[in-house]
Motif scaffolding. Sequence first.
Motif, mmCIF file in Angstrom:
data_model
loop_
_atom_site.group_PDB
_atom_site.id
_atom_site.type_symbol
_atom_site.label_atom_id
_atom_site.label_comp_id
_atom_site.label_asym_id
_atom_site.label_seq_id
_atom_site.Cartn_x
_atom_site.Cartn_y
_atom_site.Cartn_z
ATOM 1 N N PRO A 41 0.824 -1.217 0.000
ATOM 2 C CA PRO A 41 0.000 0.000 0.000
ATOM 3 C C PRO A 41 0.852 1.258 0.000
ATOM 4 O O PRO A 41 1.787 1.401 0.806
ATOM 5 N N GLY A 42 0.553 2.159 -0.924
ATOM 6 C CA GLY A 42 1.257 3.421 -0.979
ATOM 7 C C GLY A 42 2.649 3.355 -1.575
ATOM 8 O O GLY A 42 3.374 4.362 -1.567
ATOM 9 N N LYS A 43 3.023 2.192 -2.096
ATOM 10 C CA LYS A 43 4.370 2.032 -2.670
ATOM 11 C C LYS A 43 4.280 1.586 -4.124
ATOM 12 O O LYS A 43 3.243 1.149 -4.597
ATOM 13 N N GLU A 44 5.400 1.720 -4.812
ATOM 14 C CA GLU A 44 5.460 1.272 -6.189
ATOM 15 C C GLU A 44 5.579 -0.251 -6.255
ATOM 16 O O GLU A 44 5.958 -0.900 -5.280
ATOM 17 N N ARG A 45 5.275 -0.786 -7.429
ATOM 18 C CA ARG A 45 5.416 -2.222 -7.621
ATOM 19 C C ARG A 45 6.897 -2.578 -7.736
ATOM 20 O O ARG A 45 7.634 -1.973 -8.518
ATOM 21 N N ASP A 46 7.322 -3.564 -6.961
ATOM 22 C CA ASP A 46 8.720 -3.954 -6.904
ATOM 23 C C ASP A 46 8.917 -5.375 -7.425
ATOM 24 O O ASP A 46 8.058 -6.239 -7.283
ATOM 25 N N PHE A 47 10.095 -5.602 -7.959
ATOM 26 C CA PHE A 47 10.476 -6.925 -8.421
ATOM 27 C C PHE A 47 10.704 -7.857 -7.239
ATOM 28 O O PHE A 47 11.266 -7.451 -6.208
ATOM 29 N N VAL A 48 10.287 -9.121 -7.389
ATOM 30 C CA VAL A 48 10.496 -10.124 -6.348
ATOM 31 C C VAL A 48 11.397 -11.252 -6.865
ATOM 32 O O VAL A 48 12.430 -11.552 -6.280
ATOM 33 N N ALA A 49 10.980 -11.892 -7.967
ATOM 34 C CA ALA A 49 11.733 -13.041 -8.483
ATOM 35 C C ALA A 49 11.373 -13.261 -9.940
ATOM 36 O O ALA A 49 10.276 -12.899 -10.380
ATOM 37 N N ALA A 50 12.298 -13.866 -10.680
ATOM 38 C CA ALA A 50 12.046 -14.180 -12.082
ATOM 39 C C ALA A 50 12.737 -15.485 -12.445
ATOM 40 O O ALA A 50 13.709 -15.886 -11.804
ATOM 41 N N ILE A 51 12.216 -16.118 -13.489
ATOM 42 C CA ILE A 51 12.752 -17.399 -13.929
ATOM 43 C C ILE A 51 12.753 -17.431 -15.453
ATOM 44 O O ILE A 51 11.838 -16.914 -16.090
ATOM 45 N N ASN A 52 13.807 -18.017 -16.026
ATOM 46 C CA ASN A 52 13.859 -18.041 -17.481
ATOM 47 C C ASN A 52 12.929 -19.130 -18.019
ATOM 48 O O ASN A 52 12.289 -19.868 -17.266
ATOM 49 N N TRP A 53 12.868 -19.251 -19.339
ATOM 50 C CA TRP A 53 11.867 -20.108 -19.960
ATOM 51 C C TRP A 53 12.023 -21.574 -19.555
ATOM 52 O O TRP A 53 11.026 -22.286 -19.401
ATOM 53 N N SER A 54 13.242 -22.028 -19.343
ATOM 54 C CA SER A 54 13.459 -23.443 -19.047
ATOM 55 C C SER A 54 13.443 -23.745 -17.559
ATOM 56 O O SER A 54 13.363 -24.911 -17.157
ATOM 57 N N GLY A 55 13.545 -22.699 -16.742
ATOM 58 C CA GLY A 55 13.660 -22.916 -15.305
ATOM 59 C C GLY A 55 15.090 -23.080 -14.846
ATOM 60 O O GLY A 55 15.351 -23.268 -13.656
ATOM 61 N N GLY A 56 16.033 -22.963 -15.774
ATOM 62 C CA GLY A 56 17.429 -23.174 -15.435
ATOM 63 C C GLY A 56 18.130 -21.975 -14.847
ATOM 64 O O GLY A 56 19.259 -22.082 -14.361
ATOM 65 N N PHE A 57 17.476 -20.826 -14.895
ATOM 66 C CA PHE A 57 18.072 -19.604 -14.331
ATOM 67 C C PHE A 57 17.009 -18.845 -13.559
ATOM 68 O O PHE A 57 15.894 -18.650 -14.041
ATOM 69 N N THR A 58 17.377 -18.431 -12.354
ATOM 70 C CA THR A 58 16.463 -17.646 -11.529
ATOM 71 C C THR A 58 17.172 -16.404 -11.006
ATOM 72 O O THR A 58 18.409 -16.373 -10.902
ATOM 73 N N HIS A 59 16.393 -15.416 -10.676
ATOM 74 C CA HIS A 59 16.922 -14.142 -10.181
ATOM 75 C C HIS A 59 15.988 -13.629 -9.102
ATOM 76 O O HIS A 59 14.756 -13.705 -9.261
ATOM 77 N N TYR A 60 16.559 -13.138 -7.994
ATOM 78 C CA TYR A 60 15.757 -12.720 -6.850
ATOM 79 C C TYR A 60 16.138 -11.321 -6.386
ATOM 80 O O TYR A 60 17.299 -10.906 -6.493
ATOM 81 N N ALA A 61 15.169 -10.638 -5.830
ATOM 82 C CA ALA A 61 15.463 -9.409 -5.111
ATOM 83 C C ALA A 61 16.233 -9.763 -3.840
ATOM 84 O O ALA A 61 16.000 -10.823 -3.240
ATOM 85 N N ASP A 62 17.123 -8.891 -3.433
ATOM 86 C CA ASP A 62 17.936 -9.164 -2.238
ATOM 87 C C ASP A 62 17.059 -9.422 -1.009
ATOM 88 O O ASP A 62 17.404 -10.226 -0.145
ATOM 89 N N SER A 63 15.925 -8.747 -0.950
ATOM 90 C CA SER A 63 15.072 -8.833 0.232
ATOM 91 C C SER A 63 14.427 -10.210 0.416
ATOM 92 O O SER A 63 13.948 -10.528 1.508
ATOM 93 N N VAL A 64 14.413 -11.033 -0.637
ATOM 94 C CA VAL A 64 13.755 -12.339 -0.533
ATOM 95 C C VAL A 64 14.715 -13.508 -0.756
ATOM 96 O O VAL A 64 14.311 -14.674 -0.631
ATOM 97 N N LYS A 65 15.960 -13.228 -1.072
ATOM 98 C CA LYS A 65 16.935 -14.300 -1.305
ATOM 99 C C LYS A 65 17.036 -15.208 -0.096
ATOM 100 O O LYS A 65 17.119 -14.749 1.033
ATOM 101 N N GLY A 66 17.017 -16.507 -0.357
ATOM 102 C CA GLY A 66 17.129 -17.482 0.715
ATOM 103 C C GLY A 66 15.806 -17.809 1.384
ATOM 104 O O GLY A 66 15.734 -18.762 2.169
ATOM 105 N N ARG A 67 14.763 -17.028 1.085
ATOM 106 C CA ARG A 67 13.443 -17.284 1.692
ATOM 107 C C ARG A 67 12.407 -17.680 0.647
ATOM 108 O O ARG A 67 11.523 -18.483 0.918
ATOM 109 N N PHE A 68 12.495 -17.106 -0.536
ATOM 110 C CA PHE A 68 11.525 -17.361 -1.605
ATOM 111 C C PHE A 68 12.183 -18.203 -2.697
ATOM 112 O O PHE A 68 13.379 -18.060 -2.975
ATOM 113 N N THR A 69 11.372 -19.043 -3.338
ATOM 114 C CA THR A 69 11.841 -19.853 -4.459
ATOM 115 C C THR A 69 10.826 -19.803 -5.590
ATOM 116 O O THR A 69 9.648 -20.112 -5.382
#
Length: 121
Positions: A41-69
């Motif tokens: 609420p009241g904030k901009e939309r932020d990136f959380v996580a992304a995955i490439n087409w095959s699932g072989g590469f993932t990228h995370y926001a620092d705030s969720v690394k190690g907690r989200f998959t």
Amino acid sequence: QVQLVESGGGLVQAGGSLRLSCAASGRTVSSYAMGWFRQAPGKERDFVAAINWSGGFTHYADSVKGRFTISRDNAKNTVYLQMNSLKPEDTAVYYCASSEKLFPLTNFRSWGQGTQVTVSS
């Protein structure tokens, strides 16, 4: 045109877990990168996580690394976000989106309607 529908949100206590799903329809997303974003609420939309087409590469926001998959099942045209060790600051509406390429993150489009995640302290 792809339609994305998020589900799995809810109310959880701090330290708990949730698993979000994003089901695609209208076309296959198996050749697309998929991402999760969130907006508090009241904030901009932020990136959380992304995955490439095959699932072989993932990228995370620092705030969720190690907690989200992030993961995907191309046979089901679905992307998931497993969220563990949730914190009150994870409270937001979570959206999924697709992009032809994972980077840049600003290319993600086709937003779903979002699913509310609320983490109580």
